[in-house]
Design an enzyme around this catalytic site. Structure first.
Site, PDB file in Angstrom:
ATOM      1  N   CYS A   2       0.835  -1.194   0.000  1.00 45.37           N
ATOM      2  CA  CYS A   2       0.000   0.000   0.000  1.00 45.37           C
ATOM      3  C   CYS A   2       0.879   1.257   0.000  1.00 45.37           C
ATOM      4  CB  CYS A   2      -0.947   0.093   1.190  1.00 45.37           C
ATOM      5  SG  CYS A   2      -2.083  -1.277   1.305  1.00 45.37           S
ATOM      6  N   ARG A  27       3.873  -0.234  -4.782  1.00 41.72           N
ATOM      7  CA  ARG A  27       3.595  -0.755  -3.440  1.00 41.72           C
ATOM      8  C   ARG A  27       2.283  -1.536  -3.372  1.00 41.72           C
ATOM      9  NH1 ARG A  27       6.801   1.762   0.241  1.00 41.72           N
ATOM     10  NH2 ARG A  27       5.413   1.244   1.942  1.00 41.72           N
ATOM     11  N   TRP A  77      -2.626  -2.731  -1.683  1.00 45.85           N
ATOM     12  CA  TRP A  77      -2.280  -4.143  -1.853  1.00 45.85           C
ATOM     13  C   TRP A  77      -3.160  -4.878  -0.851  1.00 45.85           C
ATOM     14  CZ3 TRP A  77      -0.136  -8.224   1.008  1.00 45.85           C
ATOM     15  CH2 TRP A  77       0.321  -9.294   0.258  1.00 45.85           C
ATOM     16  N   ASN A 101      -1.545   2.269   5.538  1.00 47.11           N
ATOM     17  CA  ASN A 101      -0.606   1.278   5.019  1.00 47.11           C
ATOM     18  C   ASN A 101      -0.227   0.396   6.198  1.00 47.11           C
ATOM     19  OD1 ASN A 101       1.562  -0.101   3.854  1.00 47.11           O
ATOM     20  ND2 ASN A 101       2.988   1.578   4.291  1.00 47.11           N
ATOM     21  N   GLY A 102      -0.470  -0.922   6.080  1.00 44.63           N
ATOM     22  CA  GLY A 102      -0.120  -1.821   7.183  1.00 44.63           C
ATOM     23  C   GLY A 102      -1.279  -2.748   7.502  1.00 44.63           C
ATOM     24  N   GLU A 485      17.485 -17.546  -7.987  1.00 49.49           N
ATOM     25  CA  GLU A 485      17.038 -16.196  -8.306  1.00 49.49           C
ATOM     26  C   GLU A 485      16.440 -16.134  -9.721  1.00 49.49           C
ATOM     27  OE1 GLU A 485      16.257 -13.549  -6.948  1.00 49.49           O
ATOM     28  OE2 GLU A 485      16.328 -12.105  -8.596  1.00 49.49           O
ATOM     29  N   LYS A 489      12.559 -14.954 -10.565  1.00 46.51           N
ATOM     30  CA  LYS A 489      12.228 -13.828 -11.436  1.00 46.51           C
ATOM     31  C   LYS A 489      11.257 -14.253 -12.522  1.00 46.51           C
ATOM     32  CE  LYS A 489      14.195 -10.825 -10.092  1.00 46.51           C
ATOM     33  NZ  LYS A 489      13.695 -10.481  -8.762  1.00 46.51           N
ATOM     34  N   GLU A 492       7.734 -14.835 -11.021  1.00 46.35           N
ATOM     35  CA  GLU A 492       7.134 -13.583 -10.542  1.00 46.35           C
ATOM     36  C   GLU A 492       6.459 -12.806 -11.666  1.00 46.35           C
ATOM     37  OE1 GLU A 492       9.330 -11.050  -7.160  1.00 46.35           O
ATOM     38  OE2 GLU A 492      10.600 -11.429  -8.859  1.00 46.35           O
ATOM     39  N   HIS A 508      17.150 -37.184  -8.130  1.00 53.12           N
ATOM     40  CA  HIS A 508      16.506 -37.723  -6.926  1.00 53.12           C
ATOM     41  C   HIS A 508      15.019 -37.381  -6.890  1.00 53.12           C
ATOM     42  CE1 HIS A 508      20.291 -39.116  -5.399  1.00 53.12           C
ATOM     43  NE2 HIS A 508      20.818 -37.908  -5.556  1.00 53.12           N
ATOM     44  N   LYS A 608       6.121  -4.288  -4.163  1.00 49.71           N
ATOM     45  CA  LYS A 608       7.565  -4.162  -4.042  1.00 49.71           C
ATOM     46  C   LYS A 608       8.032  -4.113  -2.597  1.00 49.71           C
ATOM     47  CE  LYS A 608      11.577  -2.219  -5.963  1.00 49.71           C
ATOM     48  NZ  LYS A 608      11.983  -3.578  -6.337  1.00 49.71           N
TER      49      LYS A 608
END
Ligand code: G6P
Length: 613
Positions: A2, A27, A77, A101-102, A485, A489, A492, A508, A608
């Protein structure tokens, strides 16, 4: 998680809020809304992107006073309740409007209590309970500071809140706890925001209020002002100045922030490492960092891509400096009662410096008297302010949700730390340490630039990956760390299922998933493991898999014959090559998502800066 912005001043607030929301959209982008405080206090909010909100405003929604000089806004968000108009912020009553925000953790109990008092809730959000709680107190005592302070005592969780009151049309009140909030005042107005990019068009000077202070933005007097009130009365804060500029936070002709930022990685690495080299050797100028060699071991704690940079760092440090390193996911670290020791410092990695779990891990370490160092990109962020020692990455503002240039700077910083510890421990000579330092500070930025120049080959491969349902990434050692990584990416931003496996572990279990044409990205920069990688790639091809190889001149002869396509990196050095390899994987992920028409900079469901647990 947010984004909030507020302005009160001499200009119409609407364009300022909308531009601020765009700068904070990374955000969260589930819904957007504004509360405009002028002759009336009106709220307009919409599920979906900011453009949907703009259309509603342009259509004269709710009689909104578009000339109003004061207001607050929010980009969401979603945590509590789906992305709907009703759940969008601001949440308003007759007396006030509020953005948040939170997460408010005791919202259910507060909601029940407020419902008993006759309040009717219109959304599923936790935030509405905070709005109505402040309203109920303000109804009794119409003093904004007292009402917000009293409400804050009842709120559990993390928040940055901004409130406008209908009877105080030129003022905004704010408070934060465990969530970021910055404020600024210029001749044209007073501003608040969740992060710097929203303020950059207006000022580079800002303040960071401490937790639980009430911040008052006021345009009533002669000049717009920002004031801070603690429990004991009014306070002051030193001004912080950011050296970022507006252009850095704009796309600058690129289709996506992500592509622009990939290109900025090499310069970010140069800017990050250069100030840390003195007489050719690493010199951090921080007692903790310059004495790391004496420590028994080290713990690295971080989230997401930053944690992956930590994995690469572990490999560098263990290999070169023979110091045991553990890497921990911040959200796991804090809840498993970790065994801490003062001779095992904790190194936190964070682009934003505001990630809730990383910040909580830092606080846990400090509460136990453990030395802490942080590598952060945002100077003045919470992690930077609270750690014992701080090293800055100079990646510049990173806007795309997928972190790329920050990774390059973090991984290269970890490599420099490895050289420093090895040198401090006497495991490498001055000459060797200087040679390695020069390779990192001078050669690596150039090698990253040369890697980007291989873009056409990456685009070719991206076209192939774009039709895949699953993609696997394999590597050994640092190449496995890089593969983790690469896989993150790709999933995502393209939504293609991708997983990384240690190449030797494939047989395995995972090899059962390799069928005709399934792409496997093999990263092989380590000459010591090239022959083993070659065997693993053969195993994949024997099952019909398509092997896209990323290798170096040092491994090429061994591995290229076992691949279907091959990209050869410009650098073979064991510390430089894996970082170039990850950049290649980032670029391939970018082009795959672009070819697929994905919203590259704002992938589904992600944000983000994750300031909730
Ligand atoms: C989010 C972002 C990731 C990032 C992670 C850690 O999940 O989407 O790109 O790696 O947070 O963020 P930090 O700011 O602590 O590096």
């Amino acid at each position: 998680m947010c984004g909030i912005i507020g302005y009160t001043g001499t200009k119409p607030v609407c364009p300022i809020l909308i531009d601020g929301l765009r700068a904070l959209e990374y955000r969260g982008y589930d819904s957007a809304g504004v509360a405009l405080s002028g002759k009336t206090l009106t709220t307009v909010k919409r599920a979906g992107r900011i453009s949907v909100l703009e259309e509603a405003l342009a259509a004269g929604e709710a009689g909104a006073d578009l000339q109003a000089p004061c207001g607050i806004a929010h980009t969401r968000w979603a945590t509590h309740g789906a992305p709907t108009d009703a759940n969008a912020h601001p949440h308003a009553t007759d007396r006030l409007a509020l953005v948040h925000n939170g997460i408010i953790e005791n919202d259910r109990a507060l909601r029940r209590e407020l419902e008993e008092k006759g309040y009717v809730f219109n959304s599923e959000t936790d935030t509405e309970a905070a709005a109505k709680l402040i309203d109920s107190i303000y109804a009794e005592t119409p003093d904004p500071i007292a009402a917000i302070r009293a409400a804050a005592k009842r709120l559990e969780g993390a928040y940055a809140l901004a409130v406008v009151f209908a009877d105080r049309p030129k003022q905004i009140y704010a408070i934060r706890r465990d969530n970021p909030l910055i404020v600024a005042a210029t001749a044209e107005g007073a501003f608040l925001a969740s992060d710097i990019p929203a303020l950059l068009p207006h000022t580079k000077d800002y303040y960071r209020p401490d937790e639980n202070e009430i911040v008052v933005l006021d345009a009533e007097g002669e000049a717009p002002s920002v004031r801070f009130f603690g429990a004991e009365g009014e306070l002051t804060h030193p001004v912080c100045t950011v050296n970022w500029n507006v252009e850095q936070a704009e796309k600058g002709g690129y289709d996506h922030f992500m592509r622009k930022e990939l290109g900025e990685g090499p310069e970010g690495v140069r800017r990050t490492l250069t100030p840390l080299v003195r007489d050719g050797l690493p010199a951090f100028g921080l007692p903790l960092m310059d004495g790391l060699g004496k420590m028994r071991s080290m713990r690295i704690v971080a989230c997401g891509t930053a944690m992956h940079a930590g994995l690469m760092g572990r490999a560098f440090i263990e290999r070169l400096a023979r110091m045991p390193v553990t890497v921990e996911i911040a959200s796991e670290f804090r809840y498993r009662n970790p065994i801490l020791s003062p001779d095992e410092p904790i190194l936190l990695l964070s682009q934003s410096g505001e990630t809730a779990d990383t910040l909580a891990a830092l606080r846990l370490a400090r509460a136990n008297g453990i030395p802490t160092a942080a590598i952060v990109n945002v100077i003045g962020s919470s992690v930077a302010r609270e750690a014992d020692a701080v090293l800055a990455t100079h990646a510049g503002p990173e806007i795309a949700v997928a972190s790329t240039k920050a990774y390059a700077t973090q991984a290269s910083m970890m490599a420099l730390i490895a050289v420093a510890i090895a040198h401090q421990r006497g495991l490498i000579t001055d000459e060797k340490a200087k040679e390695m330092t020069a390779a990192l500070a001078d050669r690596l930025p150039a090698a990253l630039e040369e890697t980007i120049a291989l873009e056409e080959q990456m685009i070719e491969q991206a076209k192939r990956l774009s039709s895949a349902e699953h993609v696997f990434y394999i590597g050994r050692g640092t190449d496995y760390d890089g593969s983790v990584e690469g896989a993150l990416k790709l999933k995502e931003i393209s939504y293609i299922h991708s997983e990384a496996y240690a190449a030797g572990e494939l047989k395995h279990g995972t090899i059962s998933l390799i069928t005709d044409g399934v792409p496997v990205v093999a990263l092989s920069t380590d000459a010591n493991t090239a022959s083993k990688m070659a065997s693993n790639m053969r195993e994949v091809r024997a099952r019909g898999g398509y092997v896209l190889l990323i290798c170096t001149e040092a491994t090429r002869a061994e591995v290229e014959p076992c691949s279907d396509a091959c990209i050869v990196l410009p650098e073979s050095d064991p510390m430089l090559a894996p970082i170039c390899g990850v950049l290649t994987e980032h670029m391939i992920a970018y082009h795959t998502a672009r070819v697929m028409g994905c919203d590259v900079d704002k992938p589904r469901n992600l944000a983000k800066s994750v300031t909730v647990e």
